[in-house]
Design a protein around this motif. Structure first.
Motif, PDB file in Angstrom:
ATOM      1  N   GLY A 113      -0.341   5.801   5.253  1.00 58.76           N
ATOM      2  CA  GLY A 113      -0.805   4.595   4.696  1.00 58.76           C
ATOM      3  C   GLY A 113      -0.848   3.495   5.866  1.00 58.76           C
ATOM      4  N   GLU A 133      -8.649   1.466   0.639  1.00 61.21           N
ATOM      5  CA  GLU A 133      -7.781   0.570  -0.363  1.00 61.21           C
ATOM      6  C   GLU A 133      -7.224  -0.540   0.450  1.00 61.21           C
ATOM      7  N   THR A 134      -7.113  -0.531   1.773  1.00 64.28           N
ATOM      8  CA  THR A 134      -6.754  -1.861   2.661  1.00 64.28           C
ATOM      9  C   THR A 134      -8.063  -2.915   2.589  1.00 64.28           C
ATOM     10  N   LYS A 137      -8.669   7.254   1.917  1.00 67.20           N
ATOM     11  CA  LYS A 137      -8.432   6.242   0.703  1.00 67.20           C
ATOM     12  C   LYS A 137      -7.746   5.223   1.087  1.00 67.20           C
ATOM     13  N   SER A 138      -6.575   5.536   1.963  1.00 74.28           N
ATOM     14  CA  SER A 138      -5.547   4.391   2.236  1.00 74.28           C
ATOM     15  C   SER A 138      -6.416   3.331   3.058  1.00 74.28           C
ATOM     16  N   GLY A 180      -2.659   4.812  -1.548  1.00 73.26           N
ATOM     17  CA  GLY A 180      -3.676   5.636  -0.866  1.00 73.26           C
ATOM     18  C   GLY A 180      -3.557   7.157  -1.127  1.00 73.26           C
ATOM     19  N   SER A 183       3.226  -1.269   4.060  1.00 71.40           N
ATOM     20  CA  SER A 183       2.890   0.333   3.866  1.00 71.40           C
ATOM     21  C   SER A 183       4.015   1.248   3.950  1.00 71.40           C
ATOM     22  N   LEU A 206       1.030  -1.324   0.176  1.00 69.64           N
ATOM     23  CA  LEU A 206      -0.203  -0.083  -0.059  1.00 69.64           C
ATOM     24  C   LEU A 206       1.035   1.288   0.001  1.00 69.64           C
TER      25      LEU A 206
END
Lengths: 337, 350
Positions: free
Chosen positions: B244, B223-224, B219-220, B213, B239, B177
């Motif tokens: 992140g 995304e995870t 967003k991070s 992310g 990450s 990430l």
């Protein structure tokens, strides 16, 4: 009593002179108590730091006197810096052409402000808070988080070069010339008188034949152009064009204008006081830094000084009003409307 | 009627004067030239060493500057910390100017812009100061030494090693990430991590995905979430970005994946403390900012004492950290990234 204080009043008669005296007092006290204040280098650094603020404060003084404000100046500066950087990267290598394009850009950005304020009759506070964000945003669009820094060394050294035989940067002379122009316009022409009239009562000024809208429009154009000039200086002085150049500088400018005795409600103030205030803030800040005063304390002191500069005139006004009432014959002094 | 007016003005003038006097009184005498006598290891005593972080009131820099303070006290110098309250290059310039007027012997600075503070730094060097950058470098022509916290290779090796240890000997699928897709440093690390994963000892680890992310918390986080939905057999996430790794840890700690999917990355102890304590994360890395400041102070002291000049191959001793050698481009490497885990995380506050 009034007779006795009259001569004193003639000397300390205006806020301008008080601020000017404060600069002298701070400088003299500093020179005797803080190592380094007495050195010519100190004044060079103060001048370099104050220059962009002073450049923008000139037109800002006129704007505030008409009762308006322009908070987008630092963003205009930032956007100009990035455009200058981008133009340089894309091959515009003539400095006069770069400066001309930047000034043009600044004038256009100022014209946009002026159009919204005078054309659509919107409050300048709201408009320029909007363009403060908009122009800064555009600056990030132009350069993102990149910085353009590869300007010719001759340019960057020329921008901060001293007047031969001194340590004072030659740009001070440019500032002085511009200051004379603005001072003449404000204090010795019908336009200047119209600006005060607009600040006191725009309606009355209009009836008296002043083209309020057009005048204000050109003032915003002037603020934009002067901010752009400050932006060019900024870019060359720091040899770095970045989207965040000059962030927060609008507050320093407004602070100087208010501390300089210009009424935030318009109609009152003078350029001398504003320039003295720019100098006072610069000298005070640099002296305190030299005296090992930490940044946090410095922020508090500057803030307190500003509050005092806004509250001061109002308190003085209230005292004056109270004195006037006490002296007028009380029984007949009832309000008529 | 006008008397009150004048009185108010006089009061204002008096207040300003008092302010000026009061502030002048704050001035303390920190003068005194560096002694000619030399202390331990040939270091001059009494050197005035000033730390100029990107901004004051920032816990990261408070930690690094305190590391510098400890070092300066060891070799009997005069430590000070100064700097702007907002991280802007122009504000830093003003402080650099002040430091050069105060005849500071060493300026240890983390640059807010690699070029904007150059002129001021060179002016300070002309006035006799040595300039050491740490954390964030300037253009090499404006400083004497840069103290580099970690190399890209060191970070990549460390991150792969940490995820391998966390996942265990059976290995499995892992993902990265990252921050933004075009972040230069992130991409360099990712490439080096891939090279590292190609080594035989990591044969059982399989990199299946890299997501971005954008260094935004939300967003991070999502995304995870998406990563875990997409790869049901995922065993670990790296990450290498502080935003992140904290967001991923927050998602994992509140999900059924906690303890089953391993996470490591580059993070700060304050962000990650809770996730180390609740077992979501076994270990993560960053450099030790206190050591970074400590090394920078010693490097500056050695420069100012004339023990080194900053050319490649120069050697100096930095107290408890031992001996360092100046590398290419007048750079000194602090070393491998520092690994934070349950046993040491409480020693840090940044």
């Amino acid at each position: 009593m009034a007779e006795r204080v009259a001569p004193v009043r003639r000397v300390l008669g205006s806020w301008d002179v008080i601020v000017l005296l404060a600069v002298v007092v701070v400088a003299v006290v500093g020179a005797f108590t803080v190592d380094g204040v007495a050195s010519p280098r100190f004044w060079r650094f103060v001048a370099l730091e104050a220059l962009p603020i002073a450049l923008i404060a000139l037109p800002m003084t006129l704007v505030v006197i008409t009762g308006e404000i322009d908070l987008s100046v630092a963003s205009v500066l930032g956007l100009t810096c990035t455009v200058m950087g981008q133009l340089w990267v894309s091959g515009v290598t003539s400095l006069p052409l770069l400066i001309a394009l930047c000034l043009l850009l600044g004038a256009v950005l100022g014209a946009v402000n002026g159009l919204f304020v005078t054309g659509f009759g919107l409050p300048s506070l709201a408009v320029t808070i909007g363009t403060l964000a908009l122009y800064r945003g555009l600056a990030y669009v132009v350069l993102g988080d990149r910085a353009v820094a590869n300007y010719p060394r001759e340019w960057t050294t020329a921008a901060i070069a001293p007047i031969p035989g001194t340590t004072i940067p030659w740009m001070i002379l440019v500032l002085a010339a511009l200051a004379v122009v603005f001072a003449v316009v404000l204090h010795a022409t019908p336009v200047g008188r119209a600006l005060y009239a607009m600040g006191n009562n725009a309606e009355a000024a209009r009836f008296a034949g002043v083209n309020v809208r057009l005048t204000k429009f050109w003032l915003f154009v002037a603020t934009g152009a002067m901010s752009a000039l400050a932006g060019v200086f900024w870019t060359l002085r720091f040899a770095s064009a970045r989207a965040d150049n000059g962030s927060g500088l609008e507050l320093a400018v407004v602070a100087a204008v208010l501390l300089g005795g210009v009424s935030i409600f318009g109609g009152r103030g003078a350029l001398l006081g504003v320039l003295a205030a720019v100098a006072l803030l610069g000298v005070l800040r640099n002296t305190l830094q030299l005296a090992y005063v930490p940044a946090n304390t410095l922020t508090v002191i500057t803030g307190a000084l500003l509050i005092a500069s806004v509250v001061g005139p109002n308190v003085a006004g209230m005292l004056r009003e109270r004195l006037r009432r006490r002296r007028s014959t009380a029984p007949t002094a009832t309000p008529t409307t | 009627m006008r008397a009150g007016n004048t009185r108010a003005r006089l009061i204002a003038a008096a207040v300003l004067a008092a302010l000026a006097l009061g502030t002048a009184a704050c001035a303390e005498d920190t003068g005194g030239d560096p002694g000619t006598e030399t202390g331990a290891g040939g270091m001059k005593t009494g050197l005035k060493i000033a730390f100029l972080p990107k901004q004051v009131n920032n816990p990261y820099f408070t930690t690094s500057d305190n590391g510098g303070k400890a070092a300066v006290e060891e070799f009997k110098g005069v430590y000070s910390e100064t700097g702007p309250s907002e991280a802007s290059p122009s504000a830093q310039v003003s402080y650099i100017n002040t430091l050069s007027q105060q005849n500071t012997d060493v300026i240890v600075v983390s640059a807010n812009d690699k070029d904007a503070i150059c002129g001021a730094l060179n002016e300070a060097r002309t006035a006799g100061a040595k300039v050491v950058t740490f954390d964030s470098d300037t253009n090499p022509s404006c400083r004497d030494l840069f103290i580099n916290q970690a190399t890209a290779e060191g970070i990549a090796q460390n991150q792969v090693k940490l995820i391998s240890e966390a996942v265990g000997p059976d290995g499995g699928e892992i993902a990265i990430l990252s921050a933004t897709a075009n972040a230069t440093n992130q991409n360099a690390w990712i490439e080096l991590m891939k090279a590292e994963l190609a080594k035989p000892e990591y044969a059982k680890l399989k990199l299946v995905d890299t997501v971005y992310g954008d260094d935004q918390d939300q967003k991070s986080f999502t995304e995870t979430q998406a990563l875990l939905a997409k790869h049901p057999d995922l065993k670990g996430i790296i990450s290498p970005t502080t935003v992140g790794v904290a967001a991923a840890a927050r998602y994992l700690s509140g999900s059924t994946y906690k303890g089953k999917v391993q996470l490591t990355g580059l993070g700060t102890p304050n962000q990650m403390r809770a996730f180390i304590k609740d077992g979501t994360v076994k270990a993560f890395a960053l450099w030790n900012p206190a050591d970074l400041g400590y090394l920078a102070a010693y490097a500056g002291g050695a420069l100012s004492s004339g023990l080194i000049t900053g050319k490649e191959g120069d050697k100096f001793t930095a107290g408890k950290l031992g001996e360092f050698t100046v590398g290419k481009d007048a750079t000194v490497l602090l070393g491998d990234p520092y690994t934070f885990n349950a046993s040491n995380i409480d020693q840090f506050d940044f």
